[in-house]
Design an enzyme around this catalytic site. Sequence first.
Site, short mmCIF file in Angstrom:
data_model
loop_
_atom_site.label_atom_id
_atom_site.label_comp_id
_atom_site.label_asym_id
_atom_site.label_seq_id
_atom_site.Cartn_x
_atom_site.Cartn_y
_atom_site.Cartn_z
N GLY A 107 0.82 -1.20 0.00
CA GLY A 107 0.00 0.00 0.00
C GLY A 107 0.86 1.25 0.00
O GLY A 107 2.02 1.22 0.39
N THR A 108 0.26 2.33 -0.48
CA THR A 108 0.98 3.58 -0.48
C THR A 108 0.10 4.60 0.22
O THR A 108 -1.08 4.73 -0.11
CB THR A 108 1.31 4.03 -1.90
N ASP A 163 -6.03 12.03 12.92
CA ASP A 163 -6.33 11.50 11.58
C ASP A 163 -7.08 10.18 11.68
O ASP A 163 -6.76 9.22 11.00
CB ASP A 163 -5.04 11.36 10.78
#
Length: 791
Positions: A498-499, A619
């Site tokens: 994943g990025t 977040d």
Amino acid sequence: MGSSLTNSIFPGVFCSTILLSFATTLLAAVSSLESEAVALLESGWWSSYSNNISQRCKWHGISCNNAGTITKINPSALIPVGDRFGKLNFSSFPSLVLLDLSDRKLGGNIPPQIGDLSALKYLDLSSCKLSGELPPSLGKLTQLEFLDISYNYNINGSIPSQLGNLENLVSLNLSVNSLSGSIPLEIGNLKNLVVLHLYDNKIVGPMPSTLYQLTNLSDLYLDNNQIEGSIPQNIENLKNLRFLSITNNSFTGLLPLSLCRLTKLEELFLDENEISGSIPSEIGKLNNLKSLFFRANNLSGPIPYSIGNLSKLKYLFFDSNLLEGPISKEIGNLEALKLLNLSQNKLSGSIPVQLGNCKNLSRLDVSYNNLSGIVPLYIAKLTNNSLITYKGHSDCYFINDKAFDGNKDLSRYTCPPEPKSGRTPYYIRIALPIVIASVFLILGCLLLSPFKAKKNQVSPLTTKNGDLCCSIWNYDGKIAYEDIIAATEDFDIRYCIGTGGYGSVYKAQLPCGKIVALKKLHHLEAEDPGFDKSFRNEVKILSEIRHRNIVKLHGYCLHRRCMFLIYEYIERGSLFWVLSNDEEAVELNWIKRVEIIKSVAHALSYLHHDCTPPIVHRDISSSNILLNSSLEAFVADFGTARMLHLDSSNLTVLAGTYGYIAPEVAYTMVVTEKCDVYSFGILALEILMGKHPGDLLSSPSSLQNTKLIDVLDKRLPPPTSQLVAQNIVQAATLALACLNPQPKSRPMMEEVSKEFVSSQKSLGIPLRMITLSQLVNHEMHIGGKKETCHV
Ligand SMILES: *[C@@H]1O[C@H](CO)[C@@H](O)[C@H](O)[C@H]1NC(C)=O
Ligand SMILES: *[C@@H]1O[C@H](CO)[C@@H](O)[C@H](O)[C@H]1NC(C)=O
Ligand SMILES: *[C@@H]1O[C@H](CO)[C@@H](O)[C@H](O)[C@H]1NC(C)=O
Ligand SMILES: *[C@@H]1O[C@H](CO)[C@@H](O)[C@H](O)[C@H]1NC(C)=O
Ligand SMILES: *[C@@H]1O[C@H](CO)[C@@H](O)[C@H](O)[C@H]1NC(C)=O
Ligand SMILES: *[C@@H]1O[C@H](CO)[C@@H](O)[C@H](O)[C@H]1NC(C)=O
Ligand SMILES: *[C@@H]1O[C@H](CO)[C@@H](O)[C@H](O)[C@H]1NC(C)=O
Ligand SMILES: *[C@@H]1O[C@H](CO)[C@@H](O)[C@H](O)[C@H]1NC(C)=O
Ligand SMILES: *[C@@H]1O[C@H](CO)[C@@H](O)[C@H](O)[C@H]1NC(C)=O
Ligand SMILES: *[C@@H]1O[C@H](CO)[C@@H](O)[C@H](O)[C@H]1NC(C)=O
Ligand SMILES: *[C@@H]1O[C@H](CO)[C@@H](O)[C@H](O)[C@H]1NC(C)=O
Ligand SMILES: *[C@@H]1O[C@H](CO)[C@@H](O)[C@H](O)[C@H]1NC(C)=O
């Protein structure tokens, strides 16, 4: 008539002449055979054979040729040779080709008459308890191809120069005796010699130069003598040499480069001499080597890189020398390597991770060097040996002290003790000094602010390695930077799972089998001070906290161009991904969804209320909640998290994910715990609805009339159990309370968390009747008790 007479007589004379000569020959043969028989009888060796000499070719250990002449005497232990060896009349056996009396207790000296066995090709007098000097008459056995007088221990004197006459000799074994003096020059005449064993004697002096004329020589064993001088350049003449062993002599001087031209060499033992200088890099040309022993010499300088060329090498012993510099990583090319001993040198640097390629390595000894860094994890995989021991912990191993002793800066890969073990765990004993040192490093690396978690403090293990600052801790011990590089093949794309915001996430299996997730900053970002800050931030925060619903940080590596965080690997990936996949979303049933909401609430409550100062995640979103294989939730991604300092303004730049950010943050830029509370509300609704609640929230009027059942994820059947329905209602109620536009009116996470663990309240109305406005106003419970989060 005369002619007829003559004619009749002549043939008669002729015939009798032939008969006579035939008889003479016959007689001679008989007498020769008889003398052999007599000699055999006189030896007394076959006394139990009823002395029937006409049968002698069938006697045990006797072989004859077609003429009945004895060619081989090879009696087994059945024949009592005893001390009668000297009684054998050797000159009676002119055709004897083989005499093998090995392992017979002959005793005494070798009779000089043995030189009368003029046809002898094979003489084995090994292990015969013979003593005294070797008779020079051995030099008469010019047909000899094989001569073995080894293991008699007491044969003394010097090697007779007459042995140089044995020009047909292929194998000469005089080892394990008490031979003294030097090797005679005449040895150089043995042009056909393939094997020369002179080990375990008392031979002195230098090697005769003539020895290097023996171009057919394949095995040369001279160990345990007192041979001196240097190995000469012209050793390269022995181009057929496969085994060279000169261990425990008095050789001095340098290793000649020419030695490295003996490319047929398979075993090279130069141990226990005083050979000095460096190991020539040309050693890499000896690519048939299986054993390379340079132990206990005076070799200095580095281990040449070319060592990596020796692909057949199984045993590499360089211990007890003066070698310095790093352990060349090329040793990792030696896939066949089984034993490696580099102990007692002056090697520095770290143990190369490439050693992990040596899958067959079962013993490694690097003790008493000047090594630093971390012992790579894969070393724990070494088994079948006494040096690297392991104890039966699931996938981790302890390492025996000895192999790494005497390297004061070398810290070990460590693992936790068995949970039930009472005594001081091994890893604590060795980790303690490292922990103390790490306090300073942590300060230097992270500029740690005055921050303290109330509970579950961890003790990071740190090492500093050039400009690399790696720290890996927690239950599972230490991991070397090189282990990570190896596990991901230097962050190969194939391992990328994943990025994200500021880096890519890689899945990596460590050598001990453990799978971890690596969050690596993109190169460019790693150079950006802002990203660097967020990276350090995450490390700082995660290193201090420990909660079952917060992703565990195993460690991190900080390097100018490569920074990464090492997390526990959480199999199912992000909640966002699971919710957006129809099949996976169905697997996430109502019970599991409520559990996820509760878990996140508990984690946030811990961050806000158990940590001093409080940590605000900033977040919280479905992308930053990870699910394990049991679909349990873990809060991840603390890159933007902040510690709230009560004495500072808490002013911030905007951070977080669009759609989850509390409205006030956009205009006040003030960060409080209530920002997370808002994001949690969004997240909880998203989990119940199966999608982001943005549309629902954008028109407050629609909220009023909407039934809860209508917004619940349609991919799941409506809950049938009353208890599940109560849970959903509770979660939805708390979620909506958390979405209050007024930060002050939102509940604290601690209250939300406590509410979830308090006793369930029965619904006053059926689930399908409940509207969202009823939830907001808390009208659906019996008794209508107000939620505590309505502050
Ligand atoms: C010797 O052996 C042969 C053959 O077995 C036999 O015929 C002969 O009688 C034996 N002689 C003696 C003296 O035992
Ligand atoms: C040994 O054998 C040879 C030849 O058969 C003979 O001439 C000699 O006399 C023998 N020697 C002894 C001591 O019997
Ligand atoms: C060889 O050993 C014998 C005893 O077995 C001894 O008498 C003799 O002197 C020794 N010879 C040499 C050269 O050492
Ligand atoms: C002596 O060396 C030869 C040649 O390598 C070998 O065949 C023989 O077995 C050795 N002898 C002993 C007793 O080991
Ligand atoms: C060496 O060995 C080869 C092959 O076995 C053989 O032909 C040759 O005669 C031997 N001797 C010398 C002196 O080369
Ligand atoms: C080394 O060789 C000497 C004889 O030169 C011997 O006495 C000694 O036992 C040998 N050492 C080892 C370890 O074999
Ligand atoms: C290593 O091996 C290769 C090919 O086998 C050879 O070309 C090279 O010269 C060797 N290097 C050294 C340093 O011996
Ligand atoms: C080899 O090293 C030993 C011990 O370090 C020393 O005593 C000896 O003199 C050295 N020999 C040579 C030839 O350098
Ligand atoms: C490792 O050892 C095994 C078993 O002894 C052997 O089959 C294998 O060939 C070895 N690997 C290498 C690279 O030599
Ligand atoms: C390695 O070498 C050292 C020093 O020579 C020795 O003490 C140690 O036992 C060796 N280790 C192994 C595994 O052979
Ligand atoms: C050990 O290595 C360090 C560098 O890694 C060096 O500064 C130090 O002098 C070395 N110590 C010894 C005893 O060789
Ligand atoms: C380790 O030893 C065990 C039993 O002693 C054996 O079965 C296994 O094959 C060995 N493994 C290696 C890699 O040598």
